[in-house]
Design a protein around this motif. Structure first.
Motif, short mmCIF file in Angstrom:
data_model
loop_
_atom_site.label_atom_id
_atom_site.label_comp_id
_atom_site.label_asym_id
_atom_site.label_seq_id
_atom_site.Cartn_x
_atom_site.Cartn_y
_atom_site.Cartn_z
N LYS A 60 0.57 -17.46 -4.74
CA LYS A 60 -0.73 -17.68 -4.13
C LYS A 60 -0.62 -17.93 -2.63
N LEU A 61 0.58 -18.22 -2.16
CA LEU A 61 0.77 -18.49 -0.74
C LEU A 61 1.01 -17.21 0.06
N LYS A 62 0.95 -16.06 -0.61
CA LYS A 62 1.22 -14.80 0.07
C LYS A 62 -0.03 -13.91 0.10
N LEU A 63 -0.14 -13.15 1.18
CA LEU A 63 -1.21 -12.17 1.34
C LEU A 63 -0.59 -10.79 1.47
N PRO A 64 -1.30 -9.73 1.04
CA PRO A 64 -0.84 -8.39 1.39
C PRO A 64 -0.70 -8.30 2.90
N SER A 65 0.33 -7.60 3.36
CA SER A 65 0.64 -7.58 4.79
C SER A 65 -0.54 -7.13 5.65
N ARG A 66 -1.31 -6.16 5.18
CA ARG A 66 -2.45 -5.68 5.97
C ARG A 66 -3.47 -6.78 6.18
N ILE A 67 -3.76 -7.54 5.11
CA ILE A 67 -4.71 -8.65 5.23
C ILE A 67 -4.14 -9.72 6.15
N GLY A 68 -2.85 -10.00 6.01
CA GLY A 68 -2.21 -11.00 6.87
C GLY A 68 -2.33 -10.64 8.34
N MET A 69 -2.13 -9.36 8.67
CA MET A 69 -2.24 -8.94 10.06
C MET A 69 -3.67 -9.02 10.57
N LEU A 70 -4.63 -8.77 9.71
CA LEU A 70 -6.03 -8.94 10.11
C LEU A 70 -6.34 -10.40 10.42
N VAL A 71 -5.73 -11.30 9.65
CA VAL A 71 -5.88 -12.73 9.93
C VAL A 71 -5.27 -13.07 11.29
N PHE A 72 -4.21 -12.37 11.68
CA PHE A 72 -3.62 -12.56 13.01
C PHE A 72 -4.64 -12.34 14.12
N TYR A 73 -5.36 -11.22 14.04
CA TYR A 73 -6.08 -10.71 15.19
C TYR A 73 -7.59 -10.95 15.19
N THR A 74 -8.18 -11.11 14.03
CA THR A 74 -9.64 -11.22 13.96
C THR A 74 -10.20 -12.43 14.70
#
Length: 268
Positions: A60-74
């Motif tokens: 549960k502490l992991k996100l798909p990499s694409r979603i994680g990168m969106l969290v980086f920049y949004t």
């Protein structure tokens, strides 16, 4: 002082001065940690082993990499958009600063959605921490620019030089991101040695152009905070590129060209 020829005089804001020092030290530390291999929680360095024997709580502490990168920049993109409403009717330099920062992170979001190829997962806490860090830094940069309007302009106006560097940097960064994305099709999860563009000289030309981009941002801003942020970013990307080259050498051995440097052709 000579520095006053190129930068607005420092603001009386304790917050801005403290954030300048904090950002510089934090980014330098992060670059050093990257270099010694202690900060491998993104992209190819992330531990993507999600075997069934692991506790579900950890999954549960992991996100798909694409979603994680969106969290980086949004968050930073939203900070840029909101700034247009919070600081209306400002001078051309200030509008330029908000515009380039918003464009930078909008471009990043578009790349995540339509250009980059992803596999595996990213730690949730890492995504949130980096996303908040970017957002706070960009908000501080914009606020520092707002306060700088109370000071006289630097003797040398570098904003149009900076705009040119920003456009070169963002274009070169996108071009090499596109080359990286072209290495793998949707079904291919294996990393390959990048070819084309400046990949013949350095393994991270996208980082090199990102540095050019942020030097351009500093020239447009001409504030102490933007200078500290850019200097810290240089150290961070030096560490990250060094770690990236080391990873490619360990994975591909003799197939990786020994003359290919990490970040700066022929030097580093």
């Amino acid at each position: 002082m000579a520095i006053s020829l190129f930068l607005f005089t420092s603001t009386p804001s304790l917050f801005i001065n403290a954030m300048s020092i904090f950002n510089l030290l934090a980014l330098i530390t992060s670059g050093y940690m990257e270099m010694i291999g202690k900060n491998k929680q993104y992209a190819k360095f992330c531990d993507n082993d999600t075997g069934s024997n692991k506790p579900k709580a950890k999954e549960k502490l992991k996100l798909p990499s694409r979603i994680g990168m969106l969290v980086f920049y949004t968050p930073s993109f939203l900070v840029g958009l909101v700034s247009f409403a919070v600081f209306p009717h400002q001078d051309p330099r200030f509008v330029m600063v908000i515009s380039i920062l918003t464009i930078h992170f909008f471009k990043r979001i578009l790349e995540v959605l339509f250009v980059h190829k992803f596999s595996g997962y990213m730690m949730l806490n890492v995504s949130i921490t980096i996303g908040l860090s970017y957002g706070v830094s960009i908000a501080t940069m914009i606020y520092a620019q707002y306060l700088s309007q109370e000071s006289s302009e630097p003797a040398f106006d570098l904003k149009y030089v900076g705009l040119g560097m920003f456009l070169i940097g963002i274009s070169g960064n996108f071009y090499h991101h596109y080359i990286l994305s072209s290495l793998r099709n949707k079904a291919d999860r294996e990393y390959k040695i990048p070819k084309g563009g400046l990949f013949h000289f350095v393994i991270c030309p996208h980082y090199m152009f990102e540095i050019v981009e942020f030097v351009g941002v500093s020239c447009i801003c001409q504030t102490g905070f933007s200078f500290c942020f850019t200097l810290g970013t240089v150290f961070l990307l030096m560490g990250r590129s060094y770690a990236t080259r080391k990873w490619y050498v360990s994975k591909f051995g003799g197939r990786f060209g020994k003359d290919v440097k990490a970040l700066i052709p022929y030097l580093f």
